[in-house]
Design an enzyme around this catalytic site. Structure first.
Site, PDB file in Angstrom:
ATOM      1  N   ARG A 199     -10.090   2.584   5.336  1.00  0.00           N
ATOM      2  CA  ARG A 199      -9.340   1.302   5.112  1.00  0.00           C
ATOM      3  C   ARG A 199      -9.355   0.414   6.426  1.00  0.00           C
ATOM      4  O   ARG A 199      -8.930   1.219   7.666  1.00  0.00           O
ATOM      5  CB  ARG A 199      -7.828   1.919   4.942  1.00  0.00           C
ATOM      6  CG  ARG A 199      -7.228   0.254   4.539  1.00  0.00           C
ATOM      7  CD  ARG A 199      -5.483   0.519   3.607  1.00  0.00           C
ATOM      8  NE  ARG A 199      -5.130   1.837   2.861  1.00  0.00           N
ATOM      9  CZ  ARG A 199      -4.616   2.085   2.054  1.00  0.00           C
ATOM     10  NH1 ARG A 199      -3.655   1.600   2.317  1.00  0.00           N
ATOM     11  NH2 ARG A 199      -5.020   2.873   0.270  1.00  0.00           N
TER      12      ARG A 199
ATOM     13  N   SER B  46      -4.980  -1.174  -1.529  1.00  0.00           N
ATOM     14  CA  SER B  46      -3.470  -0.927  -2.135  1.00  0.00           C
ATOM     15  C   SER B  46      -2.841  -2.288  -1.704  1.00  0.00           C
ATOM     16  O   SER B  46      -3.086  -3.466  -2.054  1.00  0.00           O
ATOM     17  CB  SER B  46      -2.803   0.081  -1.706  1.00  0.00           C
ATOM     18  OG  SER B  46      -1.839   0.254  -2.065  1.00  0.00           O
TER      19      SER B  46
ATOM     20  N   ASP C 178       2.556  -2.683  -7.144  1.00  0.00           N
ATOM     21  CA  ASP C 178       2.261  -3.195  -5.958  1.00  0.00           C
ATOM     22  C   ASP C 178       0.492  -3.292  -6.469  1.00  0.00           C
ATOM     23  O   ASP C 178       1.019  -3.826  -7.553  1.00  0.00           O
ATOM     24  CB  ASP C 178       2.078  -1.912  -4.963  1.00  0.00           C
ATOM     25  CG  ASP C 178       0.917  -0.853  -4.986  1.00  0.00           C
ATOM     26  OD1 ASP C 178       0.894  -1.194  -5.815  1.00  0.00           O
ATOM     27  OD2 ASP C 178       0.395  -0.175  -4.794  1.00  0.00           O
TER      28      ASP C 178
ATOM     29  N   THR D 275       2.848  15.210   3.531  1.00  0.00           N
ATOM     30  CA  THR D 275       3.349  13.443   2.827  1.00  0.00           C
ATOM     31  C   THR D 275       1.355  13.408   1.969  1.00  0.00           C
ATOM     32  O   THR D 275       0.764  13.556   3.042  1.00  0.00           O
ATOM     33  CB  THR D 275       3.249  12.854   4.468  1.00  0.00           C
ATOM     34  OG1 THR D 275       4.484  13.160   5.406  1.00  0.00           O
ATOM     35  CG2 THR D 275       3.646  11.567   3.640  1.00  0.00           C
TER      36      THR D 275
ATOM     37  N   LYS E 125      -1.079   8.751  -7.702  1.00  0.00           N
ATOM     38  CA  LYS E 125       0.542   8.418  -8.356  1.00  0.00           C
ATOM     39  C   LYS E 125      -0.214   7.061  -9.200  1.00  0.00           C
ATOM     40  O   LYS E 125      -0.548   6.345  -9.211  1.00  0.00           O
ATOM     41  CB  LYS E 125       1.462   7.248  -7.202  1.00  0.00           C
ATOM     42  CG  LYS E 125       0.570   6.249  -5.947  1.00  0.00           C
ATOM     43  CD  LYS E 125       1.597   6.505  -4.585  1.00  0.00           C
ATOM     44  CE  LYS E 125       0.395   5.836  -3.881  1.00  0.00           C
ATOM     45  NZ  LYS E 125      -0.467   6.818  -3.185  1.00  0.00           N
TER      46      LYS E 125
END
Length: 612
Positions: free
Chosen positions: A61, A163, A320, A399, A437
């Protein structure tokens, strides 16, 4: 340097620029680099060429633009060549099974980069090696890629998306054959393979030819049909949905979500949500919002609230831009809007998923022992409280959904039922057909839950209170500081590891609050475990320390893998029956103030608070 171009005065930089200009075939990025060299913009060139984007478990990213540190045609080709070689080594049947590639609507006209262009170049690399490629013909939500990996039995998937990052960014997200994001050691293996394949292969630039190849297939219609069929397994109240008069507003925040959420509501026989006209079509400029991130709360939802007021709608749903996250807001009796935190929505969806499961399995008392829910270690422990009372299993992971997706896969392979997983950053996994997700299925499931509650003359706000009264209040407060200086971040965390100037010594108190345990997943230390060894995986490349306090509070401080942020997550868990919410909130506010003042030291470290 190339003939006709001037030197920057830095031999290493000159070499990197020359190598780039020999390999890059995108006229826009070539021209941008040549202009920087001509203008003597050495600092800008260093920013572009001083490092290569690091390929991690989240893939890539970065900003779109020229050079090795940016997302552009050449770095996409180099990355895909490395990934392709790694897959060739990993799977004997790679050329029978192939890969899937999806993309969002991001674009960066100055550099000629776009998600669609990057996806086409990635496809060209695979096709040049005789690998079948399932390349979506149009934009898709991120969850469609992991779904396609499992549905089509592929070796891997790539989603080109950044994202909810700022508009200039893009990303390259990778899924393994198990349908989950990659975890170590795949990231190191892919990274090594990229370094060994930096020279573009002859046909890697041939995107146009690759699009005509017989190895290329468009999975769009098949995946679209099968995905909406699969999520209907989680529709349990079709009759209520059909009769429901509830009005819901939906925004896709200039991303890809609009048509897919409309289809998801249709699959559940819910009335279509009102779409925010100004935000429903994909727009890489994200013109109506400062940040295209529903996590930022009310600022992103202003237009949604206005439409809801106009139409008399009581609930707002927001995805999003790549539609893998879901935010929810509800109008209160006072007239103000309540934006639920990721933890509150996790509590609601977790309660709902279990309630529906229990209805379906009322004649099998033993089945609950086979049932699992997951959440990340920085998310609320509300699922743990529900699991303790109801008898199912709860596990926490590191996480990120890469950990939950892979753990879910392990459990499913053992014949277990994984009902739900969530992280506080508004990420929800409500179906085992997507091991990541998924904001599309979560939107439809939320729509059904809202309709059910309305039929019972209840609301989301009332239900979240009921959950806390039954299972114990879990009050959380999460935020972040912005910091671009890696040295400041390092010294901030190192100070906590040698507190009071003593080496390998963590704080025992924070202001008036006593600390009962410390877990450091950067070093692998956990004061609660035998031999002080942490159970969860550790990573020296990121910072993460969790403090448990004697008053029942838990606080985690960690760095972000994709943004210049130091985040903190705090929660106070009360036993069922302790419903003095005002006191609990005051106690948590005081704890957060103490952590900020004593551990973050924002003035000394020149940390920028989260913009309001």
């Amino acid at each position: 340097m190339e003939s006709g171009s001037s030197s920057t005065g830095d031999a290493g930089l000159d070499q990197a620029v020359s190598r780039w200009l020999r390999s890059d075939k995108n006229p826009k990025t070539v021209s941008m680099v040549q202009d920087l060299v001509r203008d003597g913009a050495v600092e800008a060139l260093k920013k572009c060429f001083s490092s290569r984007m690091e390929f991690g478990t989240a893939g890539l990213r970065a900003a779109m633009g020229p050079g090795t540190s940016c997302m552009n045609d050449l770095t996409i080709i180099q990355t895909t060549q490395g990934f392709c070689c790694y897959l060739e080594e990993s799977f004997a049947d790679f050329k029978d099974r192939g890969v899937v590639i999806g993309y969002d609507a991001r674009a960066h006209p100055p550099s000629g980069g776009s998600s669609k262009r990057f996806a086409s170049l990635a496809a060209a690399v695979f096709v040049s090696r005789g690998v079948p490629v399932h390349l979506f013909s149009d934009i898709t939500p991120t969850p469609f890629v992991p779904f396609a990996v499992l549905h089509l039995g592929l070796c891997a998937g790539i989603m080109v998306t950044a994202s909810h990052n700022p508009k200039q960014d893009n990303g390259y997200k990778v899924y393994w054959r198990n349908g989950a994001q990659i975890v170590s050691p795949h990231d190191e293996g892919i990274s090594k393979a990229i370094e060994e394949n930096l020279e573009p292969w002859p046909e890697s630039w041939s995107a146009e030819e690759a699009l005509k190849s017989l190895l290329l297939n468009d999975p769009y219609q098949d995946v679209h049909t099968q995905y909406f069929k699969a999520i209907q397994n989680h529709c349990h109240h079709r009759d209520i949905n059909k009769r429901s008069e509830v009005k819901i507003v939906h925004t896709s925040v200039h991303g890809v979500g609009h048509t897919f959420v409309q289809s998801a509501f249709k699959a559940f026989d819910l009335k279509p949500p009102y779409a925010v006209e100004e935000q429903k079509d994909p727009d890489p400029e994200f013109p109506t919002v400062k940040y295209p991130n529903p996590e930022e709360g009310e600022g992103v939802l202003t237009l949604s609230f206005a439409l809801a007021e106009k139409e008399g709608a009581g609930v707002v749903l927001a995805n999003d831009p790549d539609a893998d996250r879901l935010a929810v807001a509800e109008k209160q009796e006072s007239g103000r809007w309540r934006v639920f935190t990721g933890n509150e929505l996790g509590a609601l969806l977790g309660w709902w998923m279990f309630r529906c499961w229990k209805e379906q399995n009322s004649d099998d008392a033993a089945a609950v022992k086979n049932l699992y829910m997951l959440s990340s270690t920085v998310s609320s422990k509300i699922l743990r409280a529900i699991a303790l009372k109801e008898g199912f299993h709860y596990e926490e992971t590191l996480t990120g959904f890469k950990w939950m997706g892979n753990r879910a896969r392990d459990l499913l392979d053992q014949g277990k039922t994984v009902l739900f997983a969530f992280e506080e950053a508004i990420g929800y996994m409500c179906s085992p057909s997507v091991l990541d997700k998924d904001g599309v299925s979560a939107a439809a499931i939320a729509g059904e839950m809202i309709s059910y509650l309305a039929m019972k003359s209840s609301t989301l706000s009332q239900q979240v209170t009921s959950i806390y009264e039954e299972y114990g209040y879990h009050i959380s407060k999460n935020s972040y500081f912005i910091c671009h200086d890696q040295q400041v971040i390092r010294s901030l965390f190192e100070r906590l590891r040698s507190y009071g100037g003593r080496g390998n010594s963590y704080p025992t108190e924070c202001g008036r609050f006593s600390i009962s345990a410390v877990r450091d997943l950067t070093t692998g230390y956990d004061s609660n475990q035998p031999g002080n060894k942490a159970v969860l995986p550790t990573s020296s490349s990121s910072q993460m320390i969790t403090f448990t306090f004697s008053n029942g509070g838990v606080a985690t401080m960690r760095t972000s893998g994709t943004e210049p942020k130091i985040k903190y997550y705090t929660e106070l868990c009360a036993a069922p029956g302790n419903s003095d919410v005002t006191h609990l909130k005051k106690e948590l506010d005081d704890l957060v103030d103490a952590i900020v003042e004593n551990f973050f030291e924002p003035e000394k470290n020149k940390l920028q608070p989260k913009p309001e």
